[in-house]
Design a protein around this motif. Structure first.
Motif, PDB file in Angstrom:
ATOM      1  N   PRO A 138       0.845  -1.306  -0.008  1.00 48.31           N
ATOM      2  CA  PRO A 138       0.013  -0.143   0.008  1.00 48.31           C
ATOM      3  C   PRO A 138       0.894   1.448  -0.008  1.00 48.31           C
ATOM      4  CG  PRO A 138      -0.160  -0.902   2.030  1.00 48.31           C
ATOM      5  CD  PRO A 138       0.572  -2.012   1.310  1.00 48.31           C
ATOM      6  N   ALA A 139       2.138   1.319   0.416  1.00 46.46           N
ATOM      7  CA  ALA A 139       2.765   2.296   0.588  1.00 46.46           C
ATOM      8  C   ALA A 139       3.053   2.767  -0.935  1.00 46.46           C
ATOM      9  CB  ALA A 139       4.085   2.084   1.372  1.00 46.46           C
TER      10      ALA A 139
ATOM     11  N   LEU B 212     -11.647   2.961   1.476  1.00 49.35           N
ATOM     12  CA  LEU B 212     -10.843   2.345   0.689  1.00 49.35           C
ATOM     13  C   LEU B 212      -9.518   2.143   0.863  1.00 49.35           C
ATOM     14  CD1 LEU B 212     -12.192   3.204  -3.011  1.00 49.35           C
ATOM     15  CD2 LEU B 212     -12.303   0.726  -2.126  1.00 49.35           C
ATOM     16  N   LEU B 213      -8.875   3.336   1.404  1.00 50.10           N
ATOM     17  CA  LEU B 213      -7.581   3.482   1.992  1.00 50.10           C
ATOM     18  C   LEU B 213      -7.488   2.585   2.997  1.00 50.10           C
ATOM     19  CD1 LEU B 213      -7.118   7.342   1.046  1.00 50.10           C
ATOM     20  CD2 LEU B 213      -5.778   5.535   0.226  1.00 50.10           C
TER      21      LEU B 213
ATOM     22  N   ALA C 275      -5.013   1.923  10.893  1.00 50.56           N
ATOM     23  CA  ALA C 275      -5.353   2.138   9.437  1.00 50.56           C
ATOM     24  C   ALA C 275      -6.383   3.294   9.001  1.00 50.56           C
ATOM     25  CB  ALA C 275      -5.927   0.666   8.917  1.00 50.56           C
ATOM     26  N   HIS C 276      -7.167   3.721  10.025  1.00 50.55           N
ATOM     27  CA  HIS C 276      -7.871   4.479   9.785  1.00 50.55           C
ATOM     28  C   HIS C 276      -7.627   5.820   9.788  1.00 50.55           C
ATOM     29  CE1 HIS C 276     -12.189   6.258   9.569  1.00 50.55           C
ATOM     30  NE2 HIS C 276     -11.857   7.050  10.626  1.00 50.55           N
ATOM     31  N   ALA C 277      -6.599   5.998  11.001  1.00 52.38           N
ATOM     32  CA  ALA C 277      -5.853   7.331  11.000  1.00 52.38           C
ATOM     33  C   ALA C 277      -5.263   7.854   9.821  1.00 52.38           C
ATOM     34  CB  ALA C 277      -5.163   7.370  12.216  1.00 52.38           C
ATOM     35  N   LEU C 278      -4.458   6.560   9.244  1.00 48.92           N
ATOM     36  CA  LEU C 278      -3.730   6.747   8.122  1.00 48.92           C
ATOM     37  C   LEU C 278      -4.412   7.182   6.890  1.00 48.92           C
ATOM     38  CD1 LEU C 278      -0.859   3.905   8.604  1.00 48.92           C
ATOM     39  CD2 LEU C 278      -0.569   6.261   8.793  1.00 48.92           C
ATOM     40  N   ALA C 279      -5.658   6.568   6.790  1.00 52.77           N
ATOM     41  CA  ALA C 279      -6.404   6.746   5.514  1.00 52.77           C
ATOM     42  C   ALA C 279      -7.011   8.294   5.757  1.00 52.77           C
ATOM     43  CB  ALA C 279      -7.603   5.777   5.544  1.00 52.77           C
ATOM     44  N   LEU C 280      -7.192   8.934   6.761  1.00 55.46           N
ATOM     45  CA  LEU C 280      -7.600   9.855   7.208  1.00 55.46           C
ATOM     46  C   LEU C 280      -6.300  11.037   6.774  1.00 55.46           C
ATOM     47  CD1 LEU C 280      -9.687   9.983  10.434  1.00 55.46           C
ATOM     48  CD2 LEU C 280     -10.531  10.751   8.312  1.00 55.46           C
TER      49      LEU C 280
ATOM     50  N   VAL D  54       4.594  10.397   3.558  1.00 60.21           N
ATOM     51  CA  VAL D  54       3.315   9.584   3.640  1.00 60.21           C
ATOM     52  C   VAL D  54       3.664   7.971   3.370  1.00 60.21           C
ATOM     53  CG1 VAL D  54       1.093   9.026   3.202  1.00 60.21           C
ATOM     54  CG2 VAL D  54       1.795  11.413   3.525  1.00 60.21           C
ATOM     55  N   ALA D  55       4.487   7.779   2.285  1.00 59.40           N
ATOM     56  CA  ALA D  55       4.829   6.392   1.743  1.00 59.40           C
ATOM     57  C   ALA D  55       5.642   5.854   2.997  1.00 59.40           C
ATOM     58  CB  ALA D  55       5.285   6.478   0.469  1.00 59.40           C
TER      59      ALA D  55
END
Length: 202
Positions: free
Chosen positions: A78-79, A132-133, A147-152, A181-182
């Protein structure tokens, strides 16, 4: 011919919305820019401006959702996928000479609360994109809360970067944040893998 007129009206409205937002786009603007006769607009869109804007926004949301899903599915890491998404956004901004950004941000900023269906469509769009993220990060082993925090973080940084890039007429900020971010996502995936191995060893 009728379908050509309808398509022209939709494409013109989509462009004007991205440039001017909901309140800054009038039916007269749409008619003038598209060259469509007033009668044809109401023939294809009897609900007037609101029906037209809702249809255009729905199409824009579907397009972004599809492309985002494809980008995330194309890479196991995903990165890497997210880095590609930032690069794609940077290219899009350059291609349109920094005149256009997110297709729904101008609508959101206009706060069209008097059109509940449109407001809900915008809310749902961000929910889908963030979801999706998040799901891609979870599949890679990142705990759901992080994962949710990273998606935000990804979604909010992309939205902000599109504004900054348009103001500076430079895609360099997009690239700089893409790298950071990656790296953050890569570290989160690695931490998730380490935790999974530790849990399995117990």
């Amino acid at each position: 011919m009728a379908n050509d007129t309808r398509t022209r009206i939709l494409e013109t409205t989509a462009l004007l919305l991205r440039q001017r937002g909901y309140h800054g786009t009038s039916l007269n603007d749409i008619l003038s820019a598209s060259g469509a006769p007033r009668g044809s607009l109401y023939f294809h869109f009897p609900g007037g401006k609101d029906q037209l804007v809702i249809e255009v926004t729905r199409g824009s949301v579907a397009d972004v959702t599809e492309r985002l899903g494809e980008a995330l599915a194309a890479e196991k890491d995903p990165a890497v996928a997210v880095h590609h998404i930032y690069q794609s956004v940077g290219r899009m901004l350059e291609d349109n000479q920094f005149s256009l950004g997110c297709p729904i941000a101008p609508v959101v900023l206009d706060s069209p609360t008097d059109v509940p269906e449109l407001a809900e469509l915008c809310r749902s769009a961000f929910e889908q994109w963030i979801g999706l993220l998040r799901d891609a990060f979870v599949r890679a082993g990142v705990p759901e809360r992080r994962a949710h925090a990273l998606a935000l973080l990804v979604e909010s940084s992309l939205e902000g970067l599109m504004v900054i890039a348009r103001a500076t007429r430079d895609r360099a900020p997009v690239q700089a944040v893409a790298d950071e971010v990656a790296a953050l996502i890569e570290a989160a995936v690695l931490a998730g893998e380490v935790k999974q191995r530790a849990d399995a060893a117990v």
